[in-house]
Design a protein around this motif. Structure first.
Motif, PDB file in Angstrom:
ATOM      1  N   PRO A  71      -3.747  -1.204   5.804  1.00 26.06           N
ATOM      2  CA  PRO A  71      -3.471   0.073   4.956  1.00 26.06           C
ATOM      3  C   PRO A  71      -2.065   0.669   4.912  1.00 26.06           C
ATOM      4  N   LEU A  72      -1.053   0.049   4.318  1.00 26.14           N
ATOM      5  CA  LEU A  72       0.058   0.175   4.748  1.00 26.14           C
ATOM      6  C   LEU A  72       0.597   2.091   4.003  1.00 26.14           C
ATOM      7  N   LYS A  73       0.056   2.284   3.498  1.00 23.98           N
ATOM      8  CA  LYS A  73       0.397   3.559   2.258  1.00 23.98           C
ATOM      9  C   LYS A  73      -0.644   4.339   3.380  1.00 23.98           C
ATOM     10  N   GLU A  74      -1.780   4.007   3.383  1.00 22.51           N
ATOM     11  CA  GLU A  74      -1.992   5.570   4.688  1.00 22.51           C
ATOM     12  C   GLU A  74      -1.011   5.973   6.452  1.00 22.51           C
ATOM     13  N   MET A  75      -1.186   4.553   6.448  1.00 22.84           N
ATOM     14  CA  MET A  75      -0.528   4.446   7.596  1.00 22.84           C
ATOM     15  C   MET A  75       0.855   5.401   8.101  1.00 22.84           C
ATOM     16  N   LEU A  76       1.707   4.749   7.027  1.00 25.66           N
ATOM     17  CA  LEU A  76       2.938   5.761   6.790  1.00 25.66           C
ATOM     18  C   LEU A  76       2.903   7.314   5.937  1.00 25.66           C
ATOM     19  N   GLU A  77       1.598   7.350   5.536  1.00 29.85           N
ATOM     20  CA  GLU A  77       1.617   8.775   5.191  1.00 29.85           C
ATOM     21  C   GLU A  77       1.557   9.401   6.250  1.00 29.85           C
ATOM     22  N   GLN A  78       0.692   9.429   6.818  1.00 28.52           N
ATOM     23  CA  GLN A  78      -0.042   9.969   7.964  1.00 28.52           C
ATOM     24  C   GLN A  78       1.143  10.117   8.556  1.00 28.52           C
ATOM     25  N   LEU A  79       1.447   8.972   9.049  1.00 28.37           N
ATOM     26  CA  LEU A  79       2.694   9.515  10.435  1.00 28.37           C
ATOM     27  C   LEU A  79       3.830  10.185   9.478  1.00 28.37           C
ATOM     28  N   THR A  80       4.500   9.819   8.531  1.00 33.12           N
ATOM     29  CA  THR A  80       5.104  11.172   8.139  1.00 33.12           C
ATOM     30  C   THR A  80       5.502  12.483   7.228  1.00 33.12           C
ATOM     31  N   ALA A  92      16.369  -4.710  13.211  1.00 27.98           N
ATOM     32  CA  ALA A  92      16.058  -5.997  13.596  1.00 27.98           C
ATOM     33  C   ALA A  92      15.464  -5.638  14.618  1.00 27.98           C
ATOM     34  N   THR A  93      14.258  -6.721  14.670  1.00 25.42           N
ATOM     35  CA  THR A  93      13.800  -7.169  15.096  1.00 25.42           C
ATOM     36  C   THR A  93      13.747  -8.702  15.424  1.00 25.42           C
ATOM     37  N   GLU A  94      12.997  -8.768  17.392  1.00 22.90           N
ATOM     38  CA  GLU A  94      12.927  -9.785  17.194  1.00 22.90           C
ATOM     39  C   GLU A  94      12.209 -10.972  16.407  1.00 22.90           C
ATOM     40  N   ARG A  95      10.608 -10.971  16.405  1.00 22.81           N
ATOM     41  CA  ARG A  95       9.597 -11.098  15.560  1.00 22.81           C
ATOM     42  C   ARG A  95       9.495 -10.260  14.602  1.00 22.81           C
ATOM     43  N   SER A  96       7.960 -11.006  13.714  1.00 22.56           N
ATOM     44  CA  SER A  96       7.888 -10.582  12.384  1.00 22.56           C
ATOM     45  C   SER A  96       7.034  -9.360  13.076  1.00 22.56           C
ATOM     46  N   PRO A  97       7.260  -8.220  12.781  1.00 21.13           N
ATOM     47  CA  PRO A  97       6.559  -6.969  12.817  1.00 21.13           C
ATOM     48  C   PRO A  97       4.959  -6.974  12.358  1.00 21.13           C
ATOM     49  N   SER A  98       4.718  -5.976  13.269  1.00 24.23           N
ATOM     50  CA  SER A  98       2.707  -6.391  12.698  1.00 24.23           C
ATOM     51  C   SER A  98       3.288  -4.869  11.488  1.00 24.23           C
ATOM     52  N   ALA A  99       1.629  -4.658  11.235  1.00 22.30           N
ATOM     53  CA  ALA A  99       1.986  -3.534  10.306  1.00 22.30           C
ATOM     54  C   ALA A  99       1.961  -2.148  11.344  1.00 22.30           C
ATOM     55  N   SER A 100       1.544  -2.620  11.562  1.00 20.63           N
ATOM     56  CA  SER A 100       1.605  -0.619  12.700  1.00 20.63           C
ATOM     57  C   SER A 100       3.102  -0.822  13.238  1.00 20.63           C
ATOM     58  N   GLU A 101       3.322  -1.899  13.548  1.00 23.53           N
ATOM     59  CA  GLU A 101       4.793  -1.946  14.513  1.00 23.53           C
ATOM     60  C   GLU A 101       6.439  -1.931  13.200  1.00 23.53           C
ATOM     61  N   ALA A 102       5.645  -2.113  12.095  1.00 25.34           N
ATOM     62  CA  ALA A 102       6.324  -1.845  10.725  1.00 25.34           C
ATOM     63  C   ALA A 102       6.707  -0.093  10.645  1.00 25.34           C
ATOM     64  N   VAL A 103       4.968   0.301  10.112  1.00 26.51           N
ATOM     65  CA  VAL A 103       4.901   1.619  10.298  1.00 26.51           C
ATOM     66  C   VAL A 103       6.373   2.853  11.569  1.00 26.51           C
ATOM     67  N   ASN A 104       5.665   2.548  12.360  1.00 34.12           N
ATOM     68  CA  ASN A 104       6.328   3.351  13.403  1.00 34.12           C
ATOM     69  C   ASN A 104       7.830   2.973  13.784  1.00 34.12           C
ATOM     70  N   ILE A 105       8.391   2.123  13.351  1.00 39.39           N
ATOM     71  CA  ILE A 105       9.297   1.499  13.292  1.00 39.39           C
ATOM     72  C   ILE A 105      10.661   2.556  11.779  1.00 39.39           C
ATOM     73  N   ALA A 106       9.688   2.341  10.974  1.00 39.43           N
ATOM     74  CA  ALA A 106      10.167   3.486   9.652  1.00 39.43           C
ATOM     75  C   ALA A 106       9.694   4.523  10.249  1.00 39.43           C
TER      76      ALA A 106
END
Length: 389
Positions: free
Chosen positions: A171-180, A110-124
């Protein structure tokens, strides 16, 4: 899913077998022979190869009264999984979904507010990293599928516009690929919901269906026509939430007045119930339990506007089935007869006579299963060509 006995289409035959078992569940060799048109020796060889690839196994059939030698049952390997991610305005949900259709794990952060794309990627990424030991010891991961409540460009996973999340050209796909380090695939959440219901839910065996999803960030939809998903030129098709249903001044997330998304909202249902939040199941229970005239008036108002959108879609697309998910399924549960009658009054008799309206069957696992299908698609298309880790 017709197969061929020619060696030059071996990949196609492997794909046909794996898709059948993936979508239908454990299937006997005899059934595979009937469904594909391949002979028994070819089926045996293909199943053996899928076993060597670690994608399928066989077991003895349940005891029956059938005459003759029983046919072994083929099943998907339970250790092959995809990860699923669904960012929303109040949470990021991450799941582990097996090739056999089992949702092994679903974590809602759960998040207190709508997450930014980078925040969503970091959480995932953080949740996936926390599961890394389990993933490496128990599973073989094909990749990550992401169900996004917005417009996603099909060829590269760029989130063009997710208005409730406040994302534009992310660029959600790119960010999540780089992180994981896993391959990532992204698409609109409601379109994935349509696929999940077609393959595993209310739409099994249906070739033409419409799916509408009501979520925390609004209303989206997906279409299956002639057995195939309809995405449009860039993957944006199915935005039923922006269909005009009234002459009112309310605006939706895109600033358009009088649309389905403007008139039919989860927030107003929660408001008349006096609730701050609720998932789809909790909302349905609260609506069904309420005897408040104010609640019933709001439900009726929203059902009538929903009927306008459904009637237009049915007149245009002539589907066999309309599936409602999320808070739309909760609305439907309160008074299905009212919705059906309203739709019938605005629909061609011939079209309405061949359509059925149903609630989604997959419940809270719907988007996890739909997102996982994105990651599984490459494996299903070429079982011998996609590495798993």
């Amino acid at each position: 899913m017709q197969g061929s006995n020619h060696d030059d289409v071996r990949r196609h035959n492997l794909s046909a077998i794996l898709r059948i078992v993936h979508r239908n569940g454990p299937t006997s060799r005899a059934q595979l022979t009937r469904l594909t048109g391949l002979n028994r020796s070819t089926i045996a060889a293909l199943v053996g190869e899928l076993g060597q690839l670690g994608l399928a196994g066989e077991r003895d059939p349940d005891s029956t009264n059938q005459v003759g030698r029983p046919s072994p049952v083929v099943f998907c390997a339970e250790q092959v999984v995809a990860l699923a991610v669904n960012p929303e305005i109040d949470a990021v949900t991450i799941g582990i979904v097996g090739l056999d259709g089992i949702v092994h794990r679903r974590i809602r952060y759960a998040t207190e507010r709508s997450p930014s794309a980078s925040e969503a990627v970091n959480i995932a990424g953080a949740v996936i990293e926390g599961m890394r030991g389990e993933l490496e010891s128990r599973f073989r991961v094909v990749g990550i599928g992401v169900a996004v409540p917005g417009l996603v460009r099909a060829h590269d996973g760029l989130v063009r516009f997710a208005p409730h999340l406040g994302w534009t050209d992310e660029p959600l796909k790119e960010m999540l690929e780089q992180l994981t380090g896993f391959p990532v695939f992204a698409a609109n959440d409601a379109s994935l919901g349509a696929l999940a219901e077609q393959y595993f839910g209310a739409g099994k065996g249906i070739t033409d269906l419409i799916y509408l999803n009501g979520g925390a960030s609004g209303i989206g939809g997906g279409m299956i026509v002639g057995g195939n998903p309809v995405g449009g030129i860039a993957g944006y098709a199915g935005e039923f939430g922006h269909t005009r249903v009234s002459g009112g001044s309310r605006t939706d997330s895109a600033g358009i007045t009088g649309t389905l998304e403007a008139e039919v909202t989860r927030e107003e249902l929660l408001g008349v119930l006096g609730l701050e939040s609720a998932d789809a199941d909790e909302l349905e229970q609260a609506l069904l339990a309420s005897d408040s005239p104010q609640v019933r008036d709001e439900v009726n108002r929203q059902l009538d506007f929903l009927a306008v959108a459904l009637a237009g879609a049915i007149n245009i697309l002539n589907p066999q089935l309309v599936v409602l998910g999320g808070f739309l399924a909760a609305l439907f549960a309160v008074d299905p007869d009212r919705l059906r009658a309203a739709v019938a009054s605005m629909t061609l008799v011939s079209s309405f006579g061949s359509v059925r309206v149903s609630a989604a069957e997959l419940g809270s696992n719907l988007l996890m299963i739909g997102a996982a299908e994105l990651a599984f698609e490459g494996l299903l298309d070429d079982p011998s060509g996609v590495p798993t880790s």
